[in-house]
Write a protein that holds these residues in place. Structure first.
Motif, PDB file in Angstrom:
ATOM      1  N   UNK C  22       1.328  -1.079   0.014  1.00  0.00           N
ATOM      2  CA  UNK C  22      -0.052  -0.360   0.113  1.00  0.00           C
ATOM      3  C   UNK C  22       0.714   1.571   0.391  1.00  0.00           C
ATOM      4  N   UNK C  23       2.147   0.944   0.586  1.00  0.00           N
ATOM      5  CA  UNK C  23       2.956   2.272   0.648  1.00  0.00           C
ATOM      6  C   UNK C  23       4.466   1.835   0.852  1.00  0.00           C
ATOM      7  N   UNK C  83       4.728   7.730  -3.225  1.00  0.00           N
ATOM      8  CA  UNK C  83       3.502   8.003  -3.458  1.00  0.00           C
ATOM      9  C   UNK C  83       3.066   8.870  -4.445  1.00  0.00           C
ATOM     10  N   UNK C  85       3.610  12.168  -3.903  1.00  0.00           N
ATOM     11  CA  UNK C  85       4.113  13.723  -3.889  1.00  0.00           C
ATOM     12  C   UNK C  85       4.160  14.445  -2.116  1.00  0.00           C
TER      13      UNK C  85
ATOM     14  N   UNK D 107      -2.041   9.778  -3.764  1.00  0.00           N
ATOM     15  CA  UNK D 107      -2.131   9.501  -2.694  1.00  0.00           C
ATOM     16  C   UNK D 107      -2.446  11.115  -2.194  1.00  0.00           C
ATOM     17  N   UNK D 142      -1.760   6.983   1.775  1.00  0.00           N
ATOM     18  CA  UNK D 142      -1.474   6.057   0.215  1.00  0.00           C
ATOM     19  C   UNK D 142      -2.637   6.499  -0.383  1.00  0.00           C
ATOM     20  N   UNK D 143      -2.149   6.064  -2.059  1.00  0.00           N
ATOM     21  CA  UNK D 143      -2.994   5.963  -2.867  1.00  0.00           C
ATOM     22  C   UNK D 143      -4.322   4.861  -2.481  1.00  0.00           C
ATOM     23  N   UNK D 144      -5.500   5.548  -2.723  1.00  0.00           N
ATOM     24  CA  UNK D 144      -6.556   4.009  -2.758  1.00  0.00           C
ATOM     25  C   UNK D 144      -6.851   3.851  -1.146  1.00  0.00           C
TER      26      UNK D 144
ATOM     27  N   UNK F 102     -12.294  -2.575  -3.015  1.00  0.00           N
ATOM     28  CA  UNK F 102     -11.037  -1.649  -4.143  1.00  0.00           C
ATOM     29  C   UNK F 102      -9.800  -3.041  -3.531  1.00  0.00           C
ATOM     30  N   UNK F 103      -9.337  -2.256  -4.811  1.00  0.00           N
ATOM     31  CA  UNK F 103      -7.357  -2.447  -5.708  1.00  0.00           C
ATOM     32  C   UNK F 103      -6.561  -1.250  -4.721  1.00  0.00           C
ATOM     33  N   UNK F 104      -6.303  -0.878  -4.447  1.00  0.00           N
ATOM     34  CA  UNK F 104      -5.714   0.569  -4.836  1.00  0.00           C
ATOM     35  C   UNK F 104      -4.773   0.435  -5.198  1.00  0.00           C
ATOM     36  N   UNK F 105      -4.558  -0.571  -5.545  1.00  0.00           N
ATOM     37  CA  UNK F 105      -3.318   0.236  -6.970  1.00  0.00           C
ATOM     38  C   UNK F 105      -2.803  -0.706  -8.096  1.00  0.00           C
ATOM     39  N   UNK F 144      -9.433   1.342  -8.452  1.00  0.00           N
ATOM     40  CA  UNK F 144      -9.628   1.889  -6.586  1.00  0.00           C
ATOM     41  C   UNK F 144     -11.284   1.992  -6.561  1.00  0.00           C
ATOM     42  N   UNK F 171      -8.259  -3.983  -0.781  1.00  0.00           N
ATOM     43  CA  UNK F 171      -8.699  -3.828   0.671  1.00  0.00           C
ATOM     44  C   UNK F 171     -10.726  -3.984   0.532  1.00  0.00           C
TER      45      UNK F 171
END
Lengths: 209, 209, 209, 209, 209, 209
Positions: C22-23, C83, C85, D107, D142-144, F102-105, F144, F171
């Protein structure tokens, strides 16, 4: 008459775990990853990491294809690691040829510096794009497509291909098919070439089976 | 003795709304976007879209900087659109100089083809990386950093910079500061240069205010 | 009344070599690469890796530029690694100025929180884009272009620039030119500045040669 | 005393089909694509495309969640199109809350400017990362991943989230589940919530079925 | 009992020039660019844009290679445009074969659903990676490398390759070499194949010259 | 009858610090970074790194959701590391359901191989996209966004989701909310669910507080 703020600021940026991040000169001894080699410690970087002199001398073209290629990819030239670009030198004696090949990881932009080169690539719809290039001409070969270069004149040709990746890769068609132990029968089945043709080229290139 | 399956298959891929997607030759008349120009219709693409001949002739260096740059970016060379690479030609007469500049959108890989060039870039930590390059040497300038090239010998120098983007951009420091209508006072405040110096260079470069 | 399937599933995802992905909180002791720092082991990650408190206090602006910048980039703030940013704090006392600079690796989006700021950037075609920003205004500076910020009022100004990369880089024009050992003659040749002007600023900034 | 070379050079770059490519200000009337909106013609771009003033005034928090969000994404702020960054304003009255939501395409980096905010996100392994943020603190999501913000004090809180994309997207959990015509039974089956609970929230949010 | 803030908020996001940006369903009538097709107007998008039913029926394998491929790329399946993924269906009758080919723009992940398939790819260093895959096995073919699939049993085989791009491209080696008007002599020179072999395959595949 | 040039060339590419760079098979013992796992040494790579057999056997669906998911992500399947793609197996017994997640990536492309599946996702504007998928149908879920799958018939269903990333993440909504120690009051405040509902699901899923 000084700039205390900047001193503070620079101090932060140069703290023990800082990385300059303007560049990431390859450290060949540390692990590499999908984005390239690990970065050399900033303190060990010198201007020589950003300069490569291996392309100044012609490659030896006294061989069957009368051609030579010298790469300056991330594996040879640490300064391009992570920067999205690399270069090579291509020498073609009269009659020289770089046979059909692809670069799986990059587009190529060929610059002709001496002589004449017939270059071509084939698109996915099987259309060939063919051109005789003179000194100063450039031609682009889109990523992953089969292409070749042939000396188009009676004098040596010199060209410099640049690539859109520090690690463009290179798959030479004949080598991929014939310079290994793939069974002749399997190659025949997956290329429609005759077994005799396959065995002949395996013989030339040192393949087995 | 034919391959009906492939005919079917190719038929699907060449249906009315298909795009070959091996490449995206720039269509300068359609809208452009963050990823580049729109693609020319496949049927209108020819090999000449992938070849550029404008770099074969030396630029005119009979000017104050004794230098000339000819770009083959996506805006001039439609074949590189979307392919992550472009090229330019750089001529430096004896005493010629390409003053400090940046490419906001690309790293540069300079290839010296004739003569001698003193090239350098400055990193974010203000360290200069400086080298005298001879014929055949290459040097990489990481994206966005200030760099310059100067003829380092008594003969003309010729070099070809390649870039990691079809649209690398080019910001020449002196032009950005002095070749526009930014107020002298504001420039002085944000560069620490003396007003007289600023006015002098504005005069040379055609700036106002 | 339980969910055995999920237990199985989660077991797979948390096997010994799994990474949460995730990160990728920066591990400053492991090698870094072109995409950023190596990831801290998931078990060692805490909420404090994702929070940074160093921007809460004003920087010290009692200096010649009457300004202070405090970065929260990946090198200072491990949670933003990978990430895309990062952020910084910018304090401008009355009369304060952040001189011309670039971020080679990111676009910047400046948010004014207190006071008035005159900000501007110069595009590749030398057009300046200039605006007086009030509290609550935001202005974007495209990647790699020269830009500056000046306090536009009689009171302190506070702003927070955010960046499109965890490691945007920062090249301050005056520092790149004058705060190192580049020869005065070479700087003169590549900037058209007078030698006296160069030597004066080298003196102020601590440069040599 | 002029620079003919540059005139030639700039001429090439500003030819009829050139695009400056430093930026790609959104043209909302032309087609958009996966990389963002089409670019406005350079001649029509002004500094106001790069400045957005809509975040200067507090949003109206006299509503049930006592909160307000004002976005400055590419759809509102044309200058960030293609530049990998955007911003928003977040007002939380005492007791205010931004309920669980995700940004599918970015993100987020939250900056607290006034008051106190309790913020948290949940990782894929279901670990919550929770922190009470004070003025000047920043926290990255973090994204999503699902996250939320709650006013943590008795006074109004003001924060500015920045995003790693010009179009981060926003999916508010309650709205996605209850503010549409998804059948209650289907929601129950895919969330394990009781039908009564679902119908209650559909009623509040204006959902049907 | 309502959420006025959200109404305001959603209003902003759904203003006339807003694009949902969660997805970019292909609009085949608008221009395409390097990142893919233009986006269909949100109001015209339906669930059917995200569903493709063309892979449910076996392709016709009564042909010389006893195989059939049906693509669901962005050119056929508008919903995957811009989303980094696509799929195809592969039917192999007993004795069927998909000859050597590459995907210039994507890695492939092959899933065997029925029967047995012998699959292989060749790396840049000419090492072949070969495996007999059974029902349920998956094998990955890295981007741009030559690979093939052969029915490895006496029963029909069914497989579904997925790709890391909505437009992976497909270059079939035999077609690229023999199914066009490239001169036999040039092919011989750039492949080392005998002219007779080339002419034979040109005859089979419909090539000329 | 040999190709000395290639020998020279290959020698360079296979020098001690070279990496083949066609692929980057995951080395689970070395550090990972934002772009994925470190690469296994080329000499240790075998075809088995590119093949995964764990999806050939149905998952155990004798559980409360009557469903099973088996991932073949980079953490399980080393060959996909860095290649932008991965796969999973999804078994749904009659009445089985994969709850909202969801799938964040990554975006997901679901292929139905057996049975019938009701699948849906919700866009940022809260519009649900719902479809009953039959054998051979595929459906794409943009990155996402919340989505689910439910067995739509009386027989077992089998599907294979592929993903646009080797590490798509996962997630599960209920787990993120209820399977941890987030305070019931905080969940109530940020989801508008009733405390009783929250406590009930915490009880089922093993959450506390």
């Amino acid at each position: 008459m000084i700039f205390p703020i900047f001193f503070t600021f620079v101090l932060l940026l140069s703290s023990s775990h800082a990385s300059v991040q303007d560049f990431c000169v390859a450290d060949y001894k540390a692990p590499d990853g999908p984005a390239g080699y690990s970065c050399k410690k900033p303190a060990k970087v010198t201007v020589n990491d950003f300069v490569y002199s291996g392309l100044g001398i012609a490659g030896n073209t006294t061989n069957i294809i009368k051609a030579a290629v010298i790469p300056a990819f991330a594996a040879q030239f640490p300064g391009v690691n992570g920067l999205g670009i690399s270069l090579a030198r291509l020498d073609l004696a009269p009659g020289g040829v770089i046979p059909f090949h692809t670069h799986p990881g990059a587009s190529e932009l060929l610059l002709v510096v001496e002589g004449t080169i017939i270059a071509g690539f084939v698109a996915s719809d099987n259309t060939p794009y063919l051109k005789t290039l003179k000194k100063g001409d450039i031609m682009v070969f889109p990523q992953g497509l089969l292409h070749f270069q042939v000396n188009g004149g009676g004098t040596p040709a010199l060209a410099f291909p640049s690539f859109s990746s520090p690690s463009p890769g290179l798959q030479i068609l004949d080598f991929a098919l014939f310079k290994n132990d793939l069974a002749t029968e399997l190659i025949a089945q997956t290329t429609f070439l005759d077994a005799a043709q396959i065995k002949k080229l395996k013989g030339v290139l040192g393949g087995t089976n």
